[in-house]
Design a protein around this motif. Structure first.
Motif, PDB file in Angstrom:
ATOM      1  N   GLU A 255      47.398  63.737  55.472  1.00 20.21           N
ATOM      2  CA  GLU A 255      46.315  63.437  54.544  1.00 20.21           C
ATOM      3  C   GLU A 255      44.969  64.121  54.840  1.00 20.21           C
TER       4      GLU A 255
ATOM      5  N   ALA B 126      45.101  61.714  49.309  1.00 23.17           N
ATOM      6  CA  ALA B 126      44.026  62.620  49.705  1.00 23.17           C
ATOM      7  C   ALA B 126      44.244  64.049  49.231  1.00 23.17           C
TER       8      ALA B 126
ATOM      9  N   GLY C  59      42.069  58.257  48.330  1.00 24.64           N
ATOM     10  CA  GLY C  59      42.133  59.618  48.838  1.00 24.64           C
ATOM     11  C   GLY C  59      40.911  59.997  49.650  1.00 24.64           C
TER      12      GLY C  59
ATOM     13  N   GLY D  48      41.361  61.153  53.395  1.00 23.37           N
ATOM     14  CA  GLY D  48      41.040  62.544  53.688  1.00 23.37           C
ATOM     15  C   GLY D  48      39.934  62.726  54.703  1.00 23.37           C
TER      16      GLY D  48
ATOM     17  N   TRP E 287      41.620  66.096  55.281  1.00 18.95           N
ATOM     18  CA  TRP E 287      40.997  67.242  54.625  1.00 18.95           C
ATOM     19  C   TRP E 287      40.609  68.288  55.665  1.00 18.95           C
TER      20      TRP E 287
END
Length: 632
Positions: free
Chosen positions: A109, A45, A95, A99, A111
């Protein structure tokens, strides 16, 4: 310098100038991606690239690494019709899932959330690259994601629609997010409103000549190509919206009329404006014009400019030993950076790979290279709507930009020396030199010194620009600002005119309202002692001595560790007129500046210069500004 990954052999039959083909572009994209992915988190991520963090923090920087490399991968894979030889899409899919699982959480990880630009805004920038990457790769990535991942991705992306962007090109980030959501059947009133708001602002920022201001002020720089044109033109192209593409494409074509002149024969773009660490992203508009057909350049000339820019940086150390793009211009260069730049910021260079959306059989890749505009002949081009003047010389391949209209001062801001930005405040920039760092003697700068305090230029007020056959002019005025003591002197004003004639620059200044005992300094181009360049300056009127002193800038420029520059000095009080001749050249046999002008006459606010051929004359009048250039 060597490139830390393998490239195909140069093909000088197809590309006689650069040797680069489409295969080189693909190999560079693959090499950049492979190097960057060595720094990913286990769930893919975040890409935590090494280097000093940005002001947004390391988590935002990690998202930046994911998003900006995803853009390069998306252009690479979509341009190859889904061929993904290195399995990049699987990593980006993983990712995306990791994320968006618990965004905003402080774990390995997740976001960061997208918030207002003044709170936690950088993720909004990155959301546009994520959205555009997903749109470009939708047949091979988005359509194969679990429904839950798609829903989570949409919810995270909608943060860009629900928060306030910075008052400039940032409004195109929610515009791009909304475009993606609509392209996959997830559009609604919220996406429509975000798109319309961006388009309305874009119209208000259009200034003519194919250029936008980056917000409500007068900031004109590379953001025109890699943001203000890129997003709406590419959106229309991907959507198959002929009406929108015709509208935005016509402006892109007009933009490239002037912008294509701003690349040197060595491939370098102008060292001007902010975010220069994006480097070869400067060619994004050129590739986009070729892709969509909205360009004045032939396919061969487009590839010459774009490949020249890409190779220029690769050959000069833009990559470190690990194959990562460094924070700087060639190698690392702190003075070129802004505080928002972090280790992954240079990967907005990915925008240059928009050229790869043109398939292998496209003329952009199959036509033989043709000369870039700077290689065809000497050119002088005024951009009156901007107050800029472009001057290029074929013999040495140098492009110079004379700035009488771009200042990066927003309408609500006051003018203080604390906001001085060397990448906007100087009167001239080029493809072979950079501005000296703050705290050093400023290059290409006129300073009023009163009470021992030197002035700076902030807000620039254009007074006109124009060009003819082999010559051109641009003019502006500004109020000098001071770092110490009162920020301004009441009534003090400087009017400036630059006339470009061949490789020469006639620099005229009228100072109005200078206190008694004031002094004036004028500097020329900053160059290094080992560079094959000559920076010359010669006083024609209003200076103590026509021959300049040489002063040094110990922090150098993006080209040299330390620099020197010529400087003229003279007295000024009340109203006075000052005239000088300047030159930057790589020609070894260039005529000395004292031999270039035959006669100078100054009568009040009027200047007449007769050039050495005895038949060419330039007349400059102040109040109002008028410039004439005639041959008998």
């Amino acid at each position: 310098m060597s490139i830390p990954f393998e490239l195909p052999a140069d093909d000088h039959d197809l590309s006689p100038s650069t040797g680069y083909t489409r295969a080189h572009w693909e190999a560079v994209a693959d090499g950049l991606l492979t190097a960057a992915w060595r720094w990913s988190t286990p769930g893919c991520a975040l890409l935590d690239l090494p280097g000093r963090p940005s002001r947004s923090g390391v988590r935002s920087d990690g998202l930046e690494g994911y998003a900006r490399t995803f853009l390069a991968a998306a252009f690479r894979i979509a341009g190859a019709d889904g061929d993904d030889p290195h399995g990049m899409l699987e990593r980006y899919a993983s990712g995306l899932a990791a994320g968006t699982r618990t965004p905003g959480r402080d774990d390995t990880e997740s976001w960061p959330l997208i918030l207002d630009h003044d709170v936690q805004g950088q993720p909004m920038v990155e959301s546009a690259s994520v959205a555009l990457g997903l749109r470009l790769t939708a047949p091979w990535l988005w359509k194969h994601l679990d429904a839950g991942v798609r829903d989570r991705a949409e919810e995270w992306l909608r943060g860009a629609l629900r928060h306030t962007p910075a008052p400039n090109n940032w409004y195109l980030f929610p515009y791009t997010v909304a475009g993606f959501l609509e392209s996959v059947g997830r559009g609604d009133a919220e996406t429509a409103a975000a798109r319309q708001r961006a388009l309305d602002l874009l119209e208000s920022w259009y200034r003519g000549d194919g250029w936008y201001a980056d917000g409500d002020g007068r900031a004109f720089d590379h953001y025109n190509g890699w943001a203000l044109h890129l997003y709406p033109v590419l959106d229309a192209h991907l959507a198959g919206d002929g009406e929108a593409l015709a509208h935005h494409g016509a402006r892109l074509r007009a933009h490239l009329e002037g912008y294509s002149l701003m690349f040197g024969a060595d491939g370098a773009p102008l060292h001007f404006g902010r975010s220069l660490t994006y480097r070869f992203a400067a060619s994004a508009a050129v590739g986009l014009g070729a892709l969509t057909g909205h360009t004045p350049l032939t396919a061969g000339a487009s590839r010459r400019v774009a490949s020249g820019s890409l190779r220029h940086f690769l050959d000069r150390g833009a990559l470190d030993a690990d194959g990562l793009l460094s924070l700087g211009w060639y190698g690392p260069h702190e003075a070129s950076l802004q505080s928002y730049s972090g280790p992954a910021s240079p990967y907005w260079a990915s925008k240059a790979f928009v050229a790869l959306l043109a398939p292998a059989g496209h003329p952009l890749w199959t036509a033989p290279e043709e000369p870039a505009p700077v290689e065809e002949d000497d050119q002088v081009r005024a951009l009156p709507a901007l107050g800029l003047l472009v001057q290029s010389t074929r013999a040495d391949g140098i492009v110079r930009l004379h700035n009488h209209g771009s200042d990066h001062v927003r309408p609500h801001e006051g003018e203080t020396a604390a906001g001085d930005d060397p990448h906007y405040g100087r009167q001239a920039y080029s493809t072979r030199t950079g501005p000296t760092a703050s705290g050093n003697v400023p290059d290409n700068h006129l300073s009023v010194v009163t009470g021992g305090r030197p002035s700076l230029r902030r807000r620039v007020h254009p007074l006109g620009a124009g060009h003819g056959d082999g010559w051109g002019w641009a003019a502006s005025w500004h109020r000098p600002v001071f770092a110490d003591g009162p920020p301004m002197v009441p009534g003090l004003r400087v009017e400036s005119v630059t006339v470009a004639h061949g490789r020469y620059e006639l620099r005229a200044h009228r100072v109005v309202g200078a206190p008694a005992g004031s002094r004036l300094t004028l500097t020329g181009w900053a160059t290094g002692p080992e560079e094959p360049l000559t920076s010359a300056l010669y006083g024609l009127h209003g200076w103590d001595d026509p021959a300049p002193d040489l002063v040094r800038a110990p922090q150098g420029t993006a080209w040299t560790r330390w620099a020197r520059l010529p400087r003229l000095t003279g007295g000024c009080a009340g109203t006075s007129v000052h005239l000088a001749l300047a030159s930057l050249t790589a020609e070894s046999d260039a005529a000395p500046l004292p031999d270039v002008v035959e006669e100078v006459r100054v009568d009040g606010a009027t200047i007449e210069v007769t050039w050495a051929d005895g038949t060419t004359r330039t007349r400059i009048a102040f109040d109002p500004v008028e410039v004439r250039h005639t041959r008998r």
